[in-house]
Design a protein around this motif. Structure first.
Motif, mmCIF file in Angstrom:
data_model
loop_
_atom_site.group_PDB
_atom_site.id
_atom_site.type_symbol
_atom_site.label_atom_id
_atom_site.label_comp_id
_atom_site.label_asym_id
_atom_site.label_seq_id
_atom_site.Cartn_x
_atom_site.Cartn_y
_atom_site.Cartn_z
ATOM 1 N N PHE A 149 4.713 7.245 0.031
ATOM 2 C CA PHE A 149 4.828 7.230 -1.596
ATOM 3 C C PHE A 149 6.247 6.556 -1.880
ATOM 4 O O PHE A 149 6.476 6.692 -3.024
ATOM 5 C CB PHE A 149 5.085 8.587 -2.218
ATOM 6 C CG PHE A 149 4.215 9.737 -1.631
ATOM 7 C CD1 PHE A 149 2.938 9.672 -1.522
ATOM 8 C CD2 PHE A 149 4.889 10.916 -0.848
ATOM 9 C CE1 PHE A 149 2.130 10.640 -0.741
ATOM 10 C CE2 PHE A 149 4.164 11.929 -0.421
ATOM 11 C CZ PHE A 149 2.739 11.838 -0.320
ATOM 12 N N LEU A 172 -3.983 3.665 -0.992
ATOM 13 C CA LEU A 172 -4.656 4.817 -1.508
ATOM 14 C C LEU A 172 -4.285 6.195 -0.696
ATOM 15 O O LEU A 172 -4.283 7.151 -1.148
ATOM 16 C CB LEU A 172 -6.239 5.034 -1.661
ATOM 17 C CG LEU A 172 -6.914 6.068 -2.488
ATOM 18 C CD1 LEU A 172 -6.743 5.759 -3.903
ATOM 19 C CD2 LEU A 172 -8.407 6.035 -2.250
ATOM 20 N N GLY A 230 0.393 7.397 -3.234
ATOM 21 C CA GLY A 230 0.638 8.602 -4.262
ATOM 22 C C GLY A 230 0.748 8.188 -5.463
ATOM 23 O O GLY A 230 1.017 8.918 -6.416
ATOM 24 N N ASN A 231 -0.167 7.016 -5.801
ATOM 25 C CA ASN A 231 -0.299 6.564 -7.378
ATOM 26 C C ASN A 231 0.843 6.726 -8.155
ATOM 27 O O ASN A 231 0.628 7.089 -9.322
ATOM 28 C CB ASN A 231 -1.493 7.358 -7.678
ATOM 29 C CG ASN A 231 -2.376 6.638 -8.866
ATOM 30 O OD1 ASN A 231 -1.779 5.614 -9.209
ATOM 31 N ND2 ASN A 231 -3.219 7.491 -9.140
ATOM 32 N N ILE A 232 2.199 6.181 -7.864
ATOM 33 C CA ILE A 232 3.255 6.390 -8.483
ATOM 34 C C ILE A 232 3.384 5.069 -9.421
ATOM 35 O O ILE A 232 3.446 3.894 -8.839
ATOM 36 C CB ILE A 232 4.517 6.522 -7.965
ATOM 37 C CG1 ILE A 232 4.324 7.861 -7.024
ATOM 38 C CG2 ILE A 232 5.763 6.812 -8.817
ATOM 39 C CD1 ILE A 232 5.507 7.901 -5.946
#
Lengths: 223, 248
Positions: free
Chosen positions: A86, A164, A168-170
Motif C-alpha cells: 500500500f 491490484l 490498496g487503491n489509494i
C-alpha cells in the motif's frame, strides 16, 4: 478524484522504475553477456520469469515479502512503518521486478552483438575497463538501451495485476492508471473509462511507432 | 442388460428432474464460505450442480450487463439486483433478501480490537475497507465511520480492497492491522479480535438474490433459488452470522 491524478502517478512510477532498472539492469545485462559462469543461464531465467509468470503470482509473493513478516516490513520499520504494501515505494519494488526482463534482455542482446573485438581494441589502447565500458560498450549498445528503456517504461505504465494485489487503491499513492480504468468500468462510468483507455491506446501506439522509427535511424547511423 | 438399459431410459424419461443440470451462480465475495456449503448441500439433495463464481457485486453487474453467462446472482446489496431487474437483465418477481450482512471491525491479533475505542484512538497505521464504490460492505464502513465522526481522522490510513475478500486478506496478512469485514469471514477464520459494528451506524446490508434472464428457463437455477429460501440454507446462513431476512 480527478482523472489526471492516476495518470501523473503512473508516469511518475514508470519513470522512476525505468531509471532504477537502467541502473541495476545494465550491470546484470553486462554480466549475462560477458560472463562465462556456468550458472549464468539460471540467473537469466530468474530475470526472465516475469515474462511468463502470472502477475498474481508475483503479487502474492510480494504481498508476503513486503508485509510485516517479510523483509519489506523490516525495511519499512526503519522509518517507523509496518509494511511496504500500500505504499508507492512498494509499487516501485514490484514494478522493478515485473519490468526487469524488458530492460535487461535488449541491453544484454546489444552487448552480445557488439562482440569482443571493440572491447579488446580499447584494452590495447590502454583504456581502463570502466573508461572502455562508457566510451565503447555503452555507445555501441545504445539501441539496446533505448529499446530497454522504452519497453520497461511502457510495460510499467500498463501494470495491473501486481498493483491490484499490493496497492490498496489509494488515490495519489497507489491508484495507477490501469486500476483507475478498472474502477471506472466497474462503476459504469464509461466516459472516464473511455478517456483513460483511449489515451492509453494512443500512448502505446505512439511509443512503439516512435521506437521503430528511432531504431531505423540509429541503424542507419551505424554504418 | 437390455432390460436394465430399458428401465434406465424409462426412468430418465419419467423423471426429468433427475436430469442433473449445471448452473452458473455469481456470488458476492462476502458470501463465499456459506455459498460453498449451500451448493454442496444443494447438489446432494437435488443432483443439480451450482458452479460458483466469487467477486465484487459491482463487478458482476458490469459483467452481467455484458452478457456474462450467469443464471443466478447473489449480491451483497439490494440495490444492484433491483437495478438488474429494472434494466431487464433479471426476472422481475424473483428478487428476495437471502441474508442480512453484519459488518465487523477485525484484527488478526487477539486484543487488538477492543470496541469503538479502537477507531477513536486510531492506534494503527492502516485500516482496510472494501472499495465503497464497488462493495456494499465498504460503503457501510464509510457510513459507520462518518456517523462516529472518525472518518476524517482515519482517511489517510484507509486502504481499499477490491472486494471484501481482498480486504480480509489485507488484514489476514498483517499488511493492515485492522479492517472492516463481514462477520461471516471472521467466523470462518475463527481467530483474532473483532467488534461488531452496531446496526444503527449504517443502513442495513440487505443481500438480495435474483434470477437472471439467462436463467429464466433453467431448471437448476430456479431450484437453487428455491433451495436458498429453504431451511437447510437458512441454517448455514445463520451459522455464518448473517441475520435472517424478516419480510420480503
Amino acid at each position: 478524484m480527478t482523472i489526471w491524478q492516476p495518470v501523473l502517478l503512473t508516469l511518475e512510477l514508470a519513470s522512476l522504475t525505468t531509471a532504477i532498472l537502467l541502473l541495476i539492469g545494465t550491470p546484470i545485462a553486462w554480466w549475462l553477456a560477458r560472463s562465462g559462469a556456468w550458472w549464468k543461464e539460471a540467473v537469466a531465467t530468474v530475470v526472465a520469469l516475469p515474462l511468463v509468470l502470472p502477475p498474481t503470482v508475483l503479487g502474492f509473493y510480494l504481498l508476503m515479502l513486503l508485509g510485516p513478516q517479510g523483509p519489506g516490513g523490516w525495511l519499512a520499520s526503519l522509518w517507523g512503518a509496518r509494511s511496504l504494501a500500500f505504499t508507492f515505494e512498494g509499487l516501485v519494488i514490484g514494478s522493478v521486478l515485473y519490468s526487469m526482463p524488458f530492460v535487461v534482455q535488449p541491453i544484454r542482446n546489444a552487448f552480445e552483438a557488439t562482440g569482443d573485438r571493440p572491447w579488446e581494441a580499447a584494452a590495447t589502447l590502454r583504456a581502463s575497463p570502466l573508461d572502455a565500458f562508457f566510451t565503447v560498450a555503452v555507445p555501441l549498445a545504445r539501441r539496446g538501451f533505448l529499446t530497454g528503456a522504452v519497453l520497461g517504461f511502457a510495460h510499467t505504465m500498463g501494470e495491473f495485476g501486481v498493483v491490484l494485489m499490493i496497492g490498496g487503491n489509494i488515490p495519489g499513492k497507489t491508484k495507477v492508471l490501469s486500476v483507475a480504468i478498472y474502477d471506472y468500468v466497474e462503476t459504469l462510468q464509461w466516459t472516464e473509462a473511455h478517456l483513460l483507455a483511449g489515451g492509453m491506446l494512443v500512448f502505446s501506439f505512439t511509443v512503439i511507432l516512435a521506437m521503430m522509427m528511432l531504431e531505423k535511424r540509429i541503424g542507419r547511423d551505424r554504418t | 442388460m437390455k432390460t436394465l438399459l430399458l428401465s434406465a431410459v424409462l426412468l430418465l424419461s419419467v423423471t426429468p428432474a433427475a436430469l442433473a443440470g449445471e448452473t452458473n451462480v455469481a456470488v458476492a465475495a462476502n458470501f463465499t464460505e456459506p455459498a460453498k456449503e449451500i451448493a454442496k448441500a444443494f447438489e446432494a439433495k437435488t443432483g443439480h450442480k451450482a458452479v460458483l463464481s466469487f467477486g465484487a457485486t459491482g463487478q458482476f453487474y458490469a459483467q452481467i450487463r455484458q452478457e456474462a453467462p450467469f443464471t443466478v446472482f447473489l449480491a451483497a446489496d439490494d440495490e444492484t439486483p433491483r437495478k438488474a431487474v429494472e434494466a431487464g437483465l433479471a426476472v422481475a418477481d424473483s428478487r428476495f433478501t437471502y441474508a442480512i450482512g453484519r459488518l465487523v471491525l477485525w484484527s488478526r491479533e487477539a486484543g487488538e480490537v477492543g470496541g469503538e475505542d479502537t477507531l477513536r484512538q486510531g492506534g494503527f497505521e492502516k485500516i482496510a475497507i472494501a472499495n465503497p464504490a464497488l462493495a456494499p460492505y465498504g460503503a457501510a464502513a464509510v457510513q459507520a465511520m462518518k456517523k462516529m465522526g472518525v472518518y476524517d481522522a482515519l482517511q489517510p490510513k484507509i486502504v481499499q480492497g477490491n472486494t471484501i475478500a481482498q480486504t480480509f486478506q489485507f488484514v489476514d496478512t498483517g499488511n493492515a492491522e485492522v479492517g472492516f469485514v463481514a462477520l461471516s469471514q471472521v467466523i470462518a477464520k475463527n481467530q483474532g479480535s473483532y467488534w461488531p459494528v452496531p446496526d444503527l451506524l449504517h443502513d442495513p446490508i440487505r443481500q438480495d438474490a435474483v434470477l437472471l434472464k439467462k436463467g429464466a428457463g433453467d431448471e437448476a437455477a430456479r431450484a437453487f433459488l428455491a433451495f436458498l429460501k429453504g431451511p437447510e440454507a437458512a441454517a448455514v446462513i445463520a451459522k455464518y452470522g448473517y441475520g435472517a431476512a424478516v419480510a420480503n
